[in-house]
Design a protein around this motif. Structure first.
Motif: not given
Ligand code: ADP
Ligand code: MG
Lengths: 263, 252
Positions: A155-160, A185-187, A192-195, A254-263
């Protein structure tokens, strides 16, 4: 003047934080207090619902005996193994499905039909195929995480954003660079939601597997205790599962917030 | 192929087929010299973006032929840079990484040096490590311009690049664009619906009409630079463009 205002602000912030903390644990404390009172007054049958004090006591005793931690470790190991396999395979497959309409069409029906099947209903087949060894439980956990993660990744990939697709096209970006630096990165938030949801599913599956076919693990501990009417052990087991689930989710967050710092 | 124009657009049409068929542009032909600055103006929906995308090679499903430097344009190429109306930055990359995004197969140090050169060119030295969410609209658009320039394109395509910016920022960006272009002598195709902007920037103005999108007129704009937006010469060209738009023309 300015200074006193900023002090006031800091004070207010602190007070607000404290207030939020109270809200966070307040209801839990109140409920436990009511429960304890009801138990002490003899309103609750200790055989069906032991008091909080008794549960804490059992909790400590089980830790001292080593039972709790051993079973916790065994269950965690199963979850982490099965989950790691499902996470890696679902992300890889999901990216490919998301990028290739052909592959998506070819696999879609299988995924759509397999996804709604509750992982627990796999148990009979798993026992037939794997017996009651480790691999069967890991497989069940894999099933539990796999489809949830897969569907979110696709779903995330297709929403590009088509604008970014056009941009990459205009800049003649090579395929692999496009996949790893634009699409994934876009997805990432969806991945992360899926994970995270998948991890929760994996926990449910390990307990289900251990309830039915195991002689170790938290699920087994719960089942075993029930046979001897040890309700306190049952509840300790349940709470441990809940707490570990929450801790693992927090780690992923925590990992998600670290990885997706750009939000 | 009679004379040797740098860019030639010959009988280009584009029909979108879908629920209802739209002829976005029909039978568009013109030529451009190397180093020329062409502005394309026209009302919304007249096919400006469509024409620009065809010329840039992003839209291969068209009729007619576009050739640049003697080669037929069939797909995007590094010798052509594109700037869109929205900056289209990658949110997960800082300014330097965004600018360096189109560079391929370069040695690390050389890449870093080149990227910094372009970051400096658009005046963002102090924001090298900033992320897109920390940038204003004008700054973001500067990044996207640097990104379009970093491959040193021969032709730069810009689709209403300053359309979303406030007036002051827009004027600044126009001047910077002219300064950058002065250095590199690129050929520029610049889409806008702002007539003043077109008169200020261009060497020629291509005015389009709508339904279907066609060339209405190509107006020469040989005013010397720097240009004064309030000079008589400026206002004359402006009037010419205005008249082209509004005289004998029922707007819908
Ligand atoms: N991808 C598309 N599919 C269908 N119609 C399109 C598409 N892109 C543009 N059009 C149509 O083509 C016409 C010209 O569009 P466009 O080139 O974007 O105009 P402009 O940039 O001048 O505003 C419009 O009528 C628009 O609806
Ligand atoms: Mg447009």
């Amino acid at each position: 003047m300015g200074k006193s205002i900023s002090y006031k602000k800091i004070f207010q912030n602190k007070r607000q934080k404290a207030l939020h903390g109270v809200e966070y644990v307040g209801l839990v404390i109140v409920l436990i207090a009511i429960w304890q009172t009801a138990s002490s007054l003899g309103w609750l049958n200790p055989l069906t619902l032991p008091s909080p004090a008794k549960i804490v006591e059992t909790f400590i005793a089980l830790i001292k005996k080593g039972t709790l931690l051993t079973n916790l470790w065994i269950s965690s190991r199963r979850v982490l193994t099965g989950y790691a396999i499902s996470a890696v395979s679902a992300v890889v497959l999901g990216v490919i499905m998301g990028l290739s309409p052909h592959f998506k069409r070819m696999t879609d029906l299988i995924v759509q039909v397999m996804k709604p099947i509750p992982p627990i209903s796999w148990i009979p087949l798993v026992i037939l195929w794997f017996g009651i060894g480790e691999s069967g439980k890991v497989f069940l956990i894999f099933i539990g995480g796999f489809f949830t993660i897969l569907v979110n990744v696709v779903d995330g990939i297709r929403r590009i954003d088509v604008k970014l697709v056009e941009l990459s096209n205009a800049m003649v970006i090579p395929r692999m660079k496009y996949v790893f630096q634009v699409v994934i990165p876009y997805a990432a938030p969806n991945i992360f939601t899926g994970l995270r949801v998948g991890l929760g599913q994996s926990w449910m599956c390990v307990v289900a597997a251990e309830l039915v076919a195991s002689s170790t693990g938290l699920g087994y501990m719960i089942m075993y205790a029930r046979q001897f009417g040890q309700t306190d052990v049952v509840i300790v087991g349940m709470l441990t599962i809940g707490i570990i689930g929450k801790v693992m989710d927090s780690i992923l967050l925590f990992v998600e917030k670290r990885v997706i710092r750009w939000k | 192929m009679t004379n040797k124009a740098f860019i030639s657009v010959e009988n280009v049409s584009r029909v979108f087929t879908g629920e209802n068929t739209v002829t976005a542009i029909q039978d568009v032909s013109f030529t451009m010299n190397k180093g020329e600055f062409l502005c394309i103006v026209g009302q919304s929906g007249c096919g400006k973006s469509t024409l620009l995308r065809i010329m840039a090679g992003i839209d291969p499903s068209h009729e007619g032929v576009v050739s640049i430097n003697g080669e037929v344009v069939k797909k995007p190429d590094k010798t052509r840079g594109v700037v869109f109306q929205e900056a289209r930055l990658l949110d997960w990359m800082n300014v330097c990484s965004n600018v360096g995004f189109p560079l391929q197969g370069m040695e690390k140090d050389a890449k870093k040096k080149l990227v910094e050169e372009y970051v400096t060119l658009v005046g963002l030295t102090d924001f090298k490590k900033s992320y897109p969410r920390e940038l204003s609209g004008g700054m973001a658009q500067r990044v996207s311009i640097a990104r379009a320039l970093v491959n040193k394109p021969e032709v730069l395509f810009m689709d209403e690049p300053f359309g979303a910016l406030d007036y002051m920022t827009k004027i600044n960006m126009q001047n910077e664009l002219l300064r950058i272009r002065e250095k590199s002598r690129m050929t520029v195709i610049f889409v806008t619906h702002d007539i003043d902007e077109a008169v200020y920037l261009s060497d020629r103005i291509l005015v389009m009409s709508k339904n279907p999108g066609r060339i209405k007129e190509i107006i020469d704009n040989p005013m010397p630079r720097p240009r004064d937006r309030n000079s008589e010469a400026f206002l004359n060209v402006r009037k010419q463009v205005y008249d082209c738009f509004f005289i004998n023309n029922v707007m819908d």
